[in-house]
Design a protein around this motif. Sequence first.
Motif, PDB file in Angstrom:
ATOM      1  N   ALA A 288      -6.230  10.334  -3.048  1.00  0.00           N
ATOM      2  CA  ALA A 288      -6.060   9.240  -2.083  1.00  0.00           C
ATOM      3  C   ALA A 288      -7.372   8.497  -1.857  1.00  0.00           C
ATOM      4  CB  ALA A 288      -5.551   9.789  -0.755  1.00  0.00           C
ATOM      5  N   ARG A 289      -7.261   7.200  -1.661  1.00  0.00           N
ATOM      6  CA  ARG A 289      -8.453   6.426  -1.292  1.00  0.00           C
ATOM      7  C   ARG A 289      -8.954   6.837   0.084  1.00  0.00           C
ATOM      8  NH1 ARG A 289      -5.243   2.309  -3.927  1.00  0.00           N
ATOM      9  NH2 ARG A 289      -6.290   1.635  -5.855  1.00  0.00           N
ATOM     10  N   GLU A 290      -8.015   7.201   0.960  1.00  0.00           N
ATOM     11  CA  GLU A 290      -8.383   7.704   2.286  1.00  0.00           C
ATOM     12  C   GLU A 290      -7.565   8.954   2.566  1.00  0.00           C
ATOM     13  OE1 GLU A 290      -8.787   6.415   6.983  1.00  0.00           O
ATOM     14  OE2 GLU A 290      -7.517   5.223   5.643  1.00  0.00           O
ATOM     15  N   ALA A 291      -8.251  10.070   2.731  1.00  0.00           N
ATOM     16  CA  ALA A 291      -7.597  11.330   3.081  1.00  0.00           C
ATOM     17  C   ALA A 291      -7.723  11.543   4.584  1.00  0.00           C
ATOM     18  CB  ALA A 291      -8.231  12.486   2.325  1.00  0.00           C
TER      19      ALA A 291
ATOM     20  N   ALA B  73      -3.338   9.357   2.484  1.00  0.00           N
ATOM     21  CA  ALA B  73      -2.540  10.581   2.467  1.00  0.00           C
ATOM     22  C   ALA B  73      -2.859  11.383   3.722  1.00  0.00           C
ATOM     23  CB  ALA B  73      -2.812  11.412   1.218  1.00  0.00           C
ATOM     24  N   TYR B  74      -1.810  11.768   4.437  1.00  0.00           N
ATOM     25  CA  TYR B  74      -1.945  12.553   5.671  1.00  0.00           C
ATOM     26  C   TYR B  74      -1.458  13.982   5.405  1.00  0.00           C
ATOM     27  CZ  TYR B  74      -2.235   8.087   8.241  1.00  0.00           C
ATOM     28  OH  TYR B  74      -2.590   6.847   8.716  1.00  0.00           O
ATOM     29  N   SER B  75      -2.242  14.974   5.809  1.00  0.00           N
ATOM     30  CA  SER B  75      -1.825  16.364   5.677  1.00  0.00           C
ATOM     31  C   SER B  75      -2.565  17.210   6.699  1.00  0.00           C
ATOM     32  CB  SER B  75      -2.093  16.895   4.275  1.00  0.00           C
ATOM     33  OG  SER B  75      -1.770  18.275   4.187  1.00  0.00           O
TER      34      SER B  75
ATOM     35  N   ARG C 184       0.849  -1.187   0.000  1.00  0.00           N
ATOM     36  CA  ARG C 184       0.000   0.000   0.000  1.00  0.00           C
ATOM     37  C   ARG C 184       0.887   1.240   0.000  1.00  0.00           C
ATOM     38  NH1 ARG C 184      -4.655   0.935   3.794  1.00  0.00           N
ATOM     39  NH2 ARG C 184      -2.967   1.345   5.263  1.00  0.00           N
ATOM     40  N   VAL C 185       0.476   2.268  -0.720  1.00  0.00           N
ATOM     41  CA  VAL C 185       1.233   3.519  -0.782  1.00  0.00           C
ATOM     42  C   VAL C 185       0.600   4.509   0.199  1.00  0.00           C
ATOM     43  CG1 VAL C 185       1.901   5.479  -2.216  1.00  0.00           C
ATOM     44  CG2 VAL C 185       1.967   3.153  -3.145  1.00  0.00           C
ATOM     45  N   VAL C 186       1.407   4.955   1.147  1.00  0.00           N
ATOM     46  CA  VAL C 186       0.938   5.871   2.194  1.00  0.00           C
ATOM     47  C   VAL C 186       1.802   7.122   2.161  1.00  0.00           C
ATOM     48  CG1 VAL C 186       0.540   6.183   4.658  1.00  0.00           C
ATOM     49  CG2 VAL C 186       0.156   3.943   3.610  1.00  0.00           C
ATOM     50  N   LEU C 187       1.165   8.273   1.972  1.00  0.00           N
ATOM     51  CA  LEU C 187       1.875   9.542   1.854  1.00  0.00           C
ATOM     52  C   LEU C 187       1.705  10.371   3.120  1.00  0.00           C
ATOM     53  CD1 LEU C 187       0.740  10.550  -1.758  1.00  0.00           C
ATOM     54  CD2 LEU C 187       2.648   9.071  -1.087  1.00  0.00           C
ATOM     55  N   PHE C 188       2.788  10.956   3.578  1.00  0.00           N
ATOM     56  CA  PHE C 188       2.767  11.867   4.721  1.00  0.00           C
ATOM     57  C   PHE C 188       3.300  13.230   4.296  1.00  0.00           C
ATOM     58  CE2 PHE C 188       2.537   7.946   7.045  1.00  0.00           C
ATOM     59  CZ  PHE C 188       2.004   8.240   8.294  1.00  0.00           C
TER      60      PHE C 188
ATOM     61  N   MET D 203      -3.109  16.318  -3.505  1.00  0.00           N
ATOM     62  CA  MET D 203      -2.611  15.033  -3.010  1.00  0.00           C
ATOM     63  C   MET D 203      -3.711  14.267  -2.279  1.00  0.00           C
ATOM     64  SD  MET D 203       0.701  14.331  -0.541  1.00  0.00           S
ATOM     65  CE  MET D 203      -0.039  14.780   1.036  1.00  0.00           C
ATOM     66  N   LEU D 204      -4.506  14.969  -1.479  1.00  0.00           N
ATOM     67  CA  LEU D 204      -5.575  14.324  -0.720  1.00  0.00           C
ATOM     68  C   LEU D 204      -6.677  13.803  -1.638  1.00  0.00           C
ATOM     69  CD1 LEU D 204      -5.854  16.956   2.159  1.00  0.00           C
ATOM     70  CD2 LEU D 204      -4.922  14.635   2.371  1.00  0.00           C
TER      71      LEU D 204
END
Length: 232
Positions: A202-205, A188-190, A17-21, A198-199
């Motif tokens: 994402a499947r989950e923002a 994606a976390y922001s 899974r790709v998780v962005l911070f 970016m959000l």
Amino acid sequence: MAIESAAEDPAASAAARVVLFDFDGVIVRGDSFTAFMRWHLRRSWWRLALCILLLPLLAPFCLVKRLRIRILGVFVRIALLGIDNERFERLLDVFVVDWVGRPRIFIRAGIRELRRHMQAGDRVIVVSGCEERLLRRIFDAIGLTGIELIGSRLREGRLGLRKDVHNVGRTKPQQLAAYGIEPPWDVAYSDSAHDIPMLKAAREAVLVNAGVETVRRVERALNVAPRRVDWF
């Protein structure tokens, strides 16, 4: 770009899974590159004096939203006059040792969540407006090595370092795509509405410590309420 620190197994990386911070406001409090700029200017009286002289002339233009980034860029150019890559990296080394030792710099819950995703086998990528070499030094200083990083970048010019890539807003998905990381990403976390591009992909923002106006803007852009967390 520090993205070369990706997982060694390409097949495993593709399956994860790709998780962005985001970084500032999610992993650390405040703006880390601005903190470096202030630290550097305090150590250089003539650069600080030049910025102070220009401030009354340029500050009114900051009221125009589309000009704000350009005006801030002028002050960055002044701060980096005569600075080449080698000297810049020496400055970063000194700054980071001092900065990471200060109290309440890091958002511990954000670091725990980042570690949790790594331990779960997710492909964790920090995508930040912070300068990339500064990002790497901060993570190395706290023992979080091997994380993929995509940040802003500077390049050498005749008068010193200048902006190459300012990794904010729409540029973040573009920089991800340049390294083969295509939407949709899983999480994606922001903390900022600037990260709507970016959000939105994402499947989950997830919004971190977001104010009412930020939540409203993100909800309107996404047409769905993002998950909200309060991290300390």
